[in-house]
Write an enzyme that holds these catalytic residues in place. Structure first.
Site, PDB file in Angstrom:
ATOM      1  N   LYS A 204     -15.682  34.688 -10.939  1.00  0.00           N
ATOM      2  CA  LYS A 204     -17.289  34.368 -11.011  1.00  0.00           C
ATOM      3  C   LYS A 204     -17.796  35.383  -9.863  1.00  0.00           C
ATOM      4  O   LYS A 204     -18.997  35.882 -10.316  1.00  0.00           O
ATOM      5  CB  LYS A 204     -17.396  32.914 -10.005  1.00  0.00           C
ATOM      6  CG  LYS A 204     -18.943  32.483  -9.938  1.00  0.00           C
ATOM      7  CD  LYS A 204     -18.864  31.084  -9.018  1.00  0.00           C
ATOM      8  CE  LYS A 204     -20.255  31.061  -8.489  1.00  0.00           C
ATOM      9  NZ  LYS A 204     -20.303  29.729  -8.004  1.00  0.00           N
ATOM     10  N   GLU A 210      -7.134  39.288  -5.116  1.00  0.00           N
ATOM     11  CA  GLU A 210      -6.063  39.199  -5.838  1.00  0.00           C
ATOM     12  C   GLU A 210      -6.317  39.612  -7.558  1.00  0.00           C
ATOM     13  O   GLU A 210      -5.635  40.383  -8.028  1.00  0.00           O
ATOM     14  CB  GLU A 210      -5.610  37.634  -6.033  1.00  0.00           C
ATOM     15  CG  GLU A 210      -4.896  37.026  -4.790  1.00  0.00           C
ATOM     16  CD  GLU A 210      -6.087  36.565  -3.794  1.00  0.00           C
ATOM     17  OE1 GLU A 210      -7.033  36.834  -3.779  1.00  0.00           O
ATOM     18  OE2 GLU A 210      -5.721  35.868  -2.638  1.00  0.00           O
ATOM     19  N   GLY A 265     -16.615  27.234  -8.613  1.00  0.00           N
ATOM     20  CA  GLY A 265     -15.630  27.703  -9.426  1.00  0.00           C
ATOM     21  C   GLY A 265     -14.553  26.696  -9.650  1.00  0.00           C
ATOM     22  O   GLY A 265     -14.204  26.495 -10.792  1.00  0.00           O
ATOM     23  N   ARG A 266     -14.127  25.607  -8.841  1.00  0.00           N
ATOM     24  CA  ARG A 266     -13.458  24.579  -9.022  1.00  0.00           C
ATOM     25  C   ARG A 266     -14.035  23.462 -10.079  1.00  0.00           C
ATOM     26  O   ARG A 266     -13.325  22.609 -10.501  1.00  0.00           O
ATOM     27  CB  ARG A 266     -12.734  23.731  -7.693  1.00  0.00           C
ATOM     28  CG  ARG A 266     -13.924  23.304  -6.933  1.00  0.00           C
ATOM     29  CD  ARG A 266     -13.515  23.061  -5.313  1.00  0.00           C
ATOM     30  NE  ARG A 266     -14.336  22.741  -4.496  1.00  0.00           N
ATOM     31  CZ  ARG A 266     -15.099  23.800  -3.582  1.00  0.00           C
ATOM     32  NH1 ARG A 266     -14.883  24.885  -4.173  1.00  0.00           N
ATOM     33  NH2 ARG A 266     -16.040  23.319  -2.894  1.00  0.00           N
ATOM     34  N   GLU A 351     -10.306  21.528  -1.693  1.00  0.00           N
ATOM     35  CA  GLU A 351     -11.499  22.720  -1.197  1.00  0.00           C
ATOM     36  C   GLU A 351     -12.755  22.066  -1.086  1.00  0.00           C
ATOM     37  O   GLU A 351     -13.750  22.265  -0.389  1.00  0.00           O
ATOM     38  CB  GLU A 351     -11.183  23.697  -2.346  1.00  0.00           C
ATOM     39  CG  GLU A 351     -12.015  25.037  -1.725  1.00  0.00           C
ATOM     40  CD  GLU A 351     -11.888  26.162  -2.758  1.00  0.00           C
ATOM     41  OE1 GLU A 351     -12.457  26.161  -3.919  1.00  0.00           O
ATOM     42  OE2 GLU A 351     -11.097  27.257  -2.480  1.00  0.00           O
ATOM     43  N   HIS A 382      13.680  11.985  -8.324  1.00  0.00           N
ATOM     44  CA  HIS A 382      14.821  12.570  -7.811  1.00  0.00           C
ATOM     45  C   HIS A 382      14.842  13.613  -6.726  1.00  0.00           C
ATOM     46  O   HIS A 382      15.651  14.115  -6.310  1.00  0.00           O
ATOM     47  CB  HIS A 382      15.770  13.107  -9.158  1.00  0.00           C
ATOM     48  CG  HIS A 382      16.121  12.272 -10.127  1.00  0.00           C
ATOM     49  ND1 HIS A 382      16.985  11.377 -10.092  1.00  0.00           N
ATOM     50  CD2 HIS A 382      15.242  11.861 -10.949  1.00  0.00           C
ATOM     51  CE1 HIS A 382      16.908  10.638 -11.020  1.00  0.00           C
ATOM     52  NE2 HIS A 382      15.789  10.744 -11.753  1.00  0.00           N
ATOM     53  N   LYS A 510     -10.041  35.469   4.825  1.00  0.00           N
ATOM     54  CA  LYS A 510     -10.164  36.671   3.957  1.00  0.00           C
ATOM     55  C   LYS A 510     -10.582  37.814   4.785  1.00  0.00           C
ATOM     56  O   LYS A 510      -9.988  38.858   4.682  1.00  0.00           O
ATOM     57  CB  LYS A 510     -11.139  36.560   2.644  1.00  0.00           C
ATOM     58  CG  LYS A 510     -10.929  35.383   1.770  1.00  0.00           C
ATOM     59  CD  LYS A 510     -11.934  35.569   0.752  1.00  0.00           C
ATOM     60  CE  LYS A 510     -11.613  34.263  -0.350  1.00  0.00           C
ATOM     61  NZ  LYS A 510     -12.793  33.883  -1.185  1.00  0.00           N
TER      62      LYS A 510
END
Ligand code: F6P
Length: 545
Positions: A204, A210, A265-266, A351, A382, A510
């Site tokens: 966006k 990254e 974004g999410r 978030e 398990h 950041k």
């Protein structure tokens, strides 16, 4: 978000606390015995999903009081404000109109809806031309593989949808690279051919470290393989709201799909951010995915509070988090294709609601945003289910159970279903010490041994779980499921009084990361840091030598 009273200041909060204290040690078996209709009435249907919330430490009077609290909170006005495009993201002065991305009409947002329709047309063009083999790479080879480079909301949603809808895949394989760890990109590219690979740079902001780092490395991979600078438009598409930054990177406007500041974004898998999954499953299936979410939107908007599935899940979240002291929530999809669901929900819920002040900046005195975790069943049985059954912490659980399988192996699938129902029931019924003692005697242990081991075998039970069922994992049910959790997140945020659409807390990390990178790169600029960080940087420098 409108100025609002804190949850704990709403009238009725104290009464609910008293009710919770009574129900804390309630026996669910007794709740069922006292209320023969419980299994039927504590079940809701919404957009093709069914929610069974009968196995909870909750009674009809408690639910009535929770719904009264909802009424006093003004939540219904906020739901209207969400759909109406009011600037409910007040710290960034924006609406949060992700619901428009899956709508079939403008709902009064003509201009924005026209942009959505145009973006859908572009997505369809890319999805169709890739699936019919007409997109070629620099050497003339057909594009067969798409790599989505993005992180957070630009990765988790598209990755989940692509993996969950594997039976719907077309002719193109979609891969996902998110981590700045070079191994992520390297491992993905290992099996790919530069001549037939297209990268979707999904960001966006087009500023995320990254994503930009991986995109530059992908660019170098193509150039090293023999592509020229002028060929890159055959291998790079961007989805972004920052066209200038995409152009600076070398992706021309014709290869850019839009994203808007009115979508978080999410909450963006429904937009062109979902391009890679639209390519993977084809446009028709992607539209069904949007339709499933739209059906949940309609349910959320129009259902009465007592029959409203997202609101109900939110009330359960508040009930355990604020009244019964649970600090976490476990999500257990009993379908391997949904194994990424907990990851997606972590960003969505944590978030959004990991906040310590309300929308007006007032500190909150109560718990918000419980830790969400989980994994696909039966794997957790398990590993961590031991803690669910006998640990000291209360972990309310959501079991997600598709009732049929795409594998054709219905006999094996029956075992999966049996395990899911067994876990939910076992959490509820537990095992008394007396029962454990009797079982041990039956197994031939001595009285003394049985008495010694019974406390270890006993399980308290009365541990809450919701079971969400659907006919199968298909585009529509998946869309409805994700929208269900989006709206649950919104309801909880509003009831806690917080703005779920900003994420200021990720910024400082950041900034400090940039300062540390400068130091590790030997650049001047930032002064000494704390002794622990200085020592760790020195350790890294030594390791490079
Ligand atoms: O740093 C957090 C975050 O901003 C998320 O909210 C977002 O989903 C992710 O980074 C990726 O952002 P972008 O799409 O701008 O690269």
């Amino acid at each position: 978000m409108a100025a609002s009273a804190l949850l704990s200041e709403l009238s009725g909060y104290g009464e609910l606390q008293a009710l919770a204290d009574e129900l804390r040690s309630a026996s669910m078996a007794e709740l069922f015995a006292q209320d023969p209709q419980r299994a039927v009435d504590f079940t809701l249907r919404a957009a093709g999903l069914q929610l069974d919330f009968s196995k909870h430490l909750l009674t009809r009077p408690a639910m009535t009081q929770l719904l009264e609290l909802v009424e006093r909170s003004g939540l219904q006005m906020d739901v209207a404000a969400l759909f109406d495009g009011v600037h409910i993201n007040n710290t960034e002065d924006r609406p949060a109109l992700h619901t428009l991305l899956r709508a079939s009409g403008s709902h009064g947002h003509e201009e924005k809806f026209a942009q959505v329709v145009a973006a859908r047309a572009l997505m369809k063009q890319w999805a169709d031309s890739l699936n019919d083999g007409s997109r070629k790479g620099y050497s003339g080879a057909t594009i067969t593989d798409v790599v989505n480079i993005g992180i957070g909301g630009s990765d988790l949603g598209p990755r989940l949808v692509t993996e969950a809808l594997k039976p719907y895949h077309g002719n193109v394989s979609c891969h996902y690279v998110a981590n700045v760890d070079p191994a992520d990109l390297q491992d993905t590219l290992l099996d790919l051919d530069p001549e037939s690979t297209l990268f979707v740079v999904c960001s966006k902001s087009f500023r995320t470290e990254e994503t930009l780092t991986n995109s530059l490395a992908a660019r170098a991979w193509l150039l090293n393989a023999g592509a020229g600078e002028s060929d890159l438009d055959k291998h790079f598409v961007a989805v972004t709201s920052n066209l200038q930054a995409a152009a600076d990177f070398g992706i021309p406007a014709d290869n850019c799909l839009p994203m808007w500041d009115w979508v978080g974004g999410r909450y963006s898998v429904w937009s062109a951010i979902g391009l890679s999954c639209a390519i993977a499953v084809g446009w028709d299936s992607f539209e069904e995915f949007l339709d499933g979410a739209a059906a949940m939107d309609e349910h959320f908007r129009s259902s009465a509070p007592g029959e409203n599935a997202p609101l109900l899940l939110s009330l359960l979240e508040l009930w355990y988090c604020n009244f019964l002291g649970a600090g976490n929530h476990v999500v257990l999809p009993y379908d391997n294709s949904l194994r990424r669901l907990p990851d997606f929900l972590q960003q969505l819920t944590m978030e959004s609601n990991g906040k310590r002040v309300n929308a007006d900046g007032k500190p909150l005195s109560y718990t918000t945003g419980p830790v969400l975790w989980g994994s696909a069943g039966t794997m957790g049985q398990h590993s961590f289910h031991q803690l669910l059954h006998q640990g000291t912490q209360l972990c309310p659980a959501d079991f997600i159970l598709p009732l049929t399988t795409h594998t054709g192996m219905s006999g094996q699938h029956r075992r999966l279903v049996a395990n899911c129902l067994a876990q939910s029931r076992t959490l509820m019924v537990g095992r008394s010490r007396e029962d454990a003692h009797a079982v041990l005697l039956q197994r031939g242990l001595t009285e003394q041994e049985a008495r010694r081991l019974a406390p270890h075998m006993a399980m308290p039970g009365n541990r809450p779980s919701t079971v969400i069922t659907m006919a199968s994992v298909n585009p529509g049910s998946l869309g409805a499921l994700l929208a269900l959790y989006e709206h649950r997140t919104f309801c909880s945020a509003r009831l806690w009084g917080i703005n779920p659409f900003d994420q200021w807390g990720v910024e400082l990390g950041k900034e400090i990361g940039t300062q540390i990178l400068a130091r590790l790169s030997g650049e001047p600029g930032s002064g000494p840091m704390d002794p622990a960080t200085e020592r760790l940087m020195a350790e890294w420098r030594d390791a490079q030598a």
